[in-house]
Design a protein around this motif. Structure first.
Motif, PDB file in Angstrom:
ATOM      1  N   GLU A 101       0.831  -1.206   0.000  1.00 22.13           N
ATOM      2  CA  GLU A 101       0.000   0.000   0.000  1.00 22.13           C
ATOM      3  C   GLU A 101       0.865   1.256   0.000  1.00 22.13           C
ATOM      4  O   GLU A 101       0.538   2.248  -0.680  1.00 22.13           O
ATOM      5  N   THR A 102       1.959   1.227   0.734  1.00 23.10           N
ATOM      6  CA  THR A 102       2.858   2.387   0.782  1.00 23.10           C
ATOM      7  C   THR A 102       3.522   2.621  -0.566  1.00 23.10           C
ATOM      8  O   THR A 102       3.689   3.767  -1.006  1.00 23.10           O
ATOM      9  N   LEU A 103       3.904   1.551  -1.248  1.00 21.06           N
ATOM     10  CA  LEU A 103       4.494   1.696  -2.585  1.00 21.06           C
ATOM     11  C   LEU A 103       3.496   2.316  -3.559  1.00 21.06           C
ATOM     12  O   LEU A 103       3.873   3.145  -4.402  1.00 21.06           O
ATOM     13  N   THR A 104       2.235   1.933  -3.450  1.00 20.99           N
ATOM     14  CA  THR A 104       1.203   2.538  -4.303  1.00 20.99           C
ATOM     15  C   THR A 104       1.063   4.030  -4.022  1.00 20.99           C
ATOM     16  O   THR A 104       0.940   4.846  -4.951  1.00 20.99           O
ATOM     17  N   LEU A 105       1.111   4.401  -2.754  1.00 17.37           N
ATOM     18  CA  LEU A 105       1.045   5.817  -2.395  1.00 17.37           C
ATOM     19  C   LEU A 105       2.257   6.582  -2.935  1.00 17.37           C
ATOM     20  O   LEU A 105       2.122   7.733  -3.382  1.00 17.37           O
ATOM     21  N   LEU A 106       3.423   5.946  -2.904  1.00 18.85           N
ATOM     22  CA  LEU A 106       4.617   6.588  -3.462  1.00 18.85           C
ATOM     23  C   LEU A 106       4.468   6.791  -4.964  1.00 18.85           C
ATOM     24  O   LEU A 106       4.895   7.833  -5.502  1.00 18.85           O
ATOM     25  N   GLN A 107       3.898   5.812  -5.650  1.00 22.55           N
ATOM     26  CA  GLN A 107       3.673   5.976  -7.086  1.00 22.55           C
ATOM     27  C   GLN A 107       2.804   7.194  -7.370  1.00 22.55           C
ATOM     28  O   GLN A 107       3.062   7.958  -8.309  1.00 22.55           O
ATOM     29  N   GLU A 108       1.771   7.369  -6.564  1.00 19.32           N
ATOM     30  CA  GLU A 108       0.895   8.531  -6.737  1.00 19.32           C
ATOM     31  C   GLU A 108       1.642   9.824  -6.424  1.00 19.32           C
ATOM     32  O   GLU A 108       1.500  10.829  -7.130  1.00 19.32           O
ATOM     33  N   ARG A 109       2.462   9.808  -5.377  1.00 15.26           N
ATOM     34  CA  ARG A 109       3.211  11.005  -4.986  1.00 15.26           C
ATOM     35  C   ARG A 109       4.229  11.387  -6.050  1.00 15.26           C
ATOM     36  O   ARG A 109       4.477  12.569  -6.302  1.00 15.26           O
ATOM     37  N   PHE A 110       4.835  10.397  -6.694  1.00 18.46           N
ATOM     38  CA  PHE A 110       5.891  10.656  -7.677  1.00 18.46           C
ATOM     39  C   PHE A 110       5.368  10.639  -9.110  1.00 18.46           C
ATOM     40  O   PHE A 110       6.155  10.588 -10.066  1.00 18.46           O
ATOM     41  N   SER A 111       4.057  10.668  -9.275  1.00 20.11           N
ATOM     42  CA  SER A 111       3.464  10.605 -10.617  1.00 20.11           C
ATOM     43  C   SER A 111       3.995  11.733 -11.503  1.00 20.11           C
ATOM     44  O   SER A 111       4.071  12.892 -11.087  1.00 20.11           O
ATOM     45  N   GLY A 112       4.377  11.381 -12.742  1.00 17.61           N
ATOM     46  CA  GLY A 112       4.852  12.370 -13.703  1.00 17.61           C
ATOM     47  C   GLY A 112       6.300  12.764 -13.542  1.00 17.61           C
ATOM     48  O   GLY A 112       6.788  13.643 -14.263  1.00 17.61           O
ATOM     49  N   LEU A 113       7.017  12.123 -12.630  1.00 13.54           N
ATOM     50  CA  LEU A 113       8.434  12.438 -12.416  1.00 13.54           C
ATOM     51  C   LEU A 113       9.302  11.391 -13.103  1.00 13.54           C
ATOM     52  O   LEU A 113       9.082  10.189 -12.957  1.00 13.54           O
ATOM     53  N   PHE A 114      10.304  11.864 -13.848  1.00 14.76           N
ATOM     54  CA  PHE A 114      11.156  10.976 -14.629  1.00 14.76           C
ATOM     55  C   PHE A 114      12.560  10.914 -14.029  1.00 14.76           C
ATOM     56  O   PHE A 114      12.997  11.820 -13.318  1.00 14.76           O
ATOM     57  N   LYS A 115      13.268   9.853 -14.388  1.00 11.98           N
ATOM     58  CA  LYS A 115      14.622   9.682 -13.883  1.00 11.98           C
ATOM     59  C   LYS A 115      15.443   8.906 -14.900  1.00 11.98           C
ATOM     60  O   LYS A 115      14.913   8.327 -15.854  1.00 11.98           O
TER      61      LYS A 115
END
Length: 470
Positions: A174-188
């Motif tokens: 669940e925390t990883l899913t929240l991180l995906q939402e927080r980092f949405s649109g960010l590239f590396k």
């Protein structure tokens, strides 16, 4: 108080032994303490395993009572004493060490003696009297250490997985899913062989981590069902000698009622007494989880290295000072704790694998070390995942400036130009950029290999990370 006043003399099949006056265990447990002075203060059975044994004893006496094999006047104090152990009121009465007989007989007798003595005390008798409640004839009725211990092994590990490990895996996913939402649109910058590669989004990198843990979760949920099968009713060698034919079914029904989880009698007690593949299977799953966690933790370790002389694309939460000598240093402490847990789980699995391979004829005589290590691995993973998720993963931040800088300097962006200009021309641009310390765009412009508007169209990061999206 004199020496003799501190002890009571107890007699068993081998003769007299002195037992401390105020304890509930008896002669056999005391002999174990006298004969196995091996890490007695450090390596004893965890309380969740003791409670499972007490649940078995409570469920067994209820089964025998229903079958009219024991008098109510004897059964009820046994039930009360067993419940007191389940409630944690007698945790200090189980001192026998892990390294004892391989069947766990001394631990089984430890709990038989404690329950019998407490039951007799409830009936007004003195400790150690063995009357009216006898540790073997009543508390252990219809049982053997050879079926009780493996039944408790299955129960304890199933409960630990159900109550601790699975919620921890849910938490990190669940925390990883929240991180995906927080980092949405960010590239590396993507990396293979620890070298620069094509770009990727942070959400995609996290998706890889989630895939690892989802596979682990599926493996645990699928295989833990084998632990619901209990060896009760097999007695000494699997034949069920000296137990009622309905004892196992009734006992398992009682266990299910107490735990609110489904347990049932093994359909092959010859297997359940002599082998422990279901626990080995869980240990393999623990190793699988540990392997995935190590990769995830190491990825974050690399990406957060720095802050100025490393990759530095991720920022760790600042939980505590990192060094006693270097001011201002922040270390990846949660990552280091988790990866040390991984090494312990790997070691435990090696021990369990060897011990499970050592069954001889009708009994595997490595039961205590198998369950001790399996429960430790499960507990370490659950608590390690929770700590890592709560104090590291949930607080991760992206260093936007560093991520953008690395993207701009990433020579492997040239990969997107290959369909338009060919592999060899793309190599020329990459080499020129590297030699002259230019970006790919600056090198392409200097070499005049591709029009800049076409370059900009091809090096669209959103299209590069999702080339099939329209």
């Amino acid at each position: 108080m004199s020496y003799d006043e501190q002890y009571r003399a107890k007699v068993d099949a081998l003769g007299q032994v002195k037992v401390p006056k105020d304890v509930y265990w008896g002669a056999q447990a005391q002999r174990t303490l006298n004969n196995f002075n091996i890490a007695q203060k450090d390596l004893i059975f965890p309380q969740n395993f003791i409670r499972c044994l007490a649940i078995i004893k409570l469920s067994a006496v209820r089964a025998n009572l229903k079958l009219n094999l024991i008098e109510p006047s004897v059964a009820h104090p046994i039930i009360q004493a067993s419940q007191e152990i389940i409630d944690g009121k007698m945790d200090d009465q189980f001192p026998v060490p892990v390294f004892q007989t391989g069947s766990g007989t001394q631990l089984n007798m430890n709990i038989n003696e404690v329950i019998a003595n407490r039951a007799n005390q409830l009936l007004g008798a003195s400790l150690g009297s063995k009357h009216p409640v006898h540790p073997n004839d009543h508390v252990n009725k219809g049982q053997s250490s050879n079926d009780v211990i493996p039944a408790a092994m299955h129960m304890a590990l199933y409960l630990e997985i159900h109550n601790q490990l699975e919620p921890a895996l849910n938490f990190i996913l669940e925390t990883l899913t929240l991180l995906q939402e927080r980092f949405s649109g960010l590239f590396k910058c993507g990396r293979t062989h620890l070298q620069d590669a094509a770009p990727i989004s942070y959400a995609q990198e996290i998706e890889g981590w989630k895939g690892q843990l989802q596979l682990c979760f599926q493996a645990v949920k699928y295989s833990k069902t084998s632990l619901q099968s209990l060896a009760l009713g097999g007695t000494a060698v699997g034949t069920g000698l000296n137990t009622h034919c309905s004892f196992a079914q009734l006992s398992c029904e009682n266990i299910s009622e107490v735990t609110k989880l489904k347990f049932y009698p093994s359909d092959n007690n010859f297997f359940s007494l002599s082998s422990h593949e279901p626990i080995l299977q869980q240990s393999s799953n623990f190793k699988l989880i540990a392997t995935s966690l190590h990769k995830i933790a190491n990825d974050i370790r690399y990406l957060s290295s720095g802050p100025n002389a490393g990759i530095g694309e991720l920022l760790l939460p600042v939980n505590e000072p990192g060094s006693s000598a270097i001011p201002g240093k922040v270390n990846p402490t949660q990552i280091e704790a988790l990866t040390m847990i991984v090494s312990q789980v790997f070691g435990n699995d090696h021990c369990i694998s060897f011990a499970c391979s050592q069954g001889q004829l009708q009994l595997n005589a490595y039961k205590p070390v198998i369950i001790y290590n399996a429960l430790q691995s499960c507990k370490l993973l659950a608590e390690g995942i929770n700590s890592f998720t709560r104090h590291c993963l949930s607080g991760l931040q992206v260093n936007l400036d560093r991520s953008q800088s690395h993207l701009e300097q990433n020579l492997m962006l040239v990969t997107a130009l290959v369909p338009a200009i060919g592999y060899d021309a793309a190599v020329k641009i990459a080499q020129y950029a590297h030699q002259h310390k230019l970006t790919i765009k600056q090198a392409a412009k200097a070499l005049n290999i591709i029009q800049i508007d076409q370059f900009d169209s091809l090096l669209n990061l959103s299209k590069m990370i999702n080339p099939c999206d329209k």
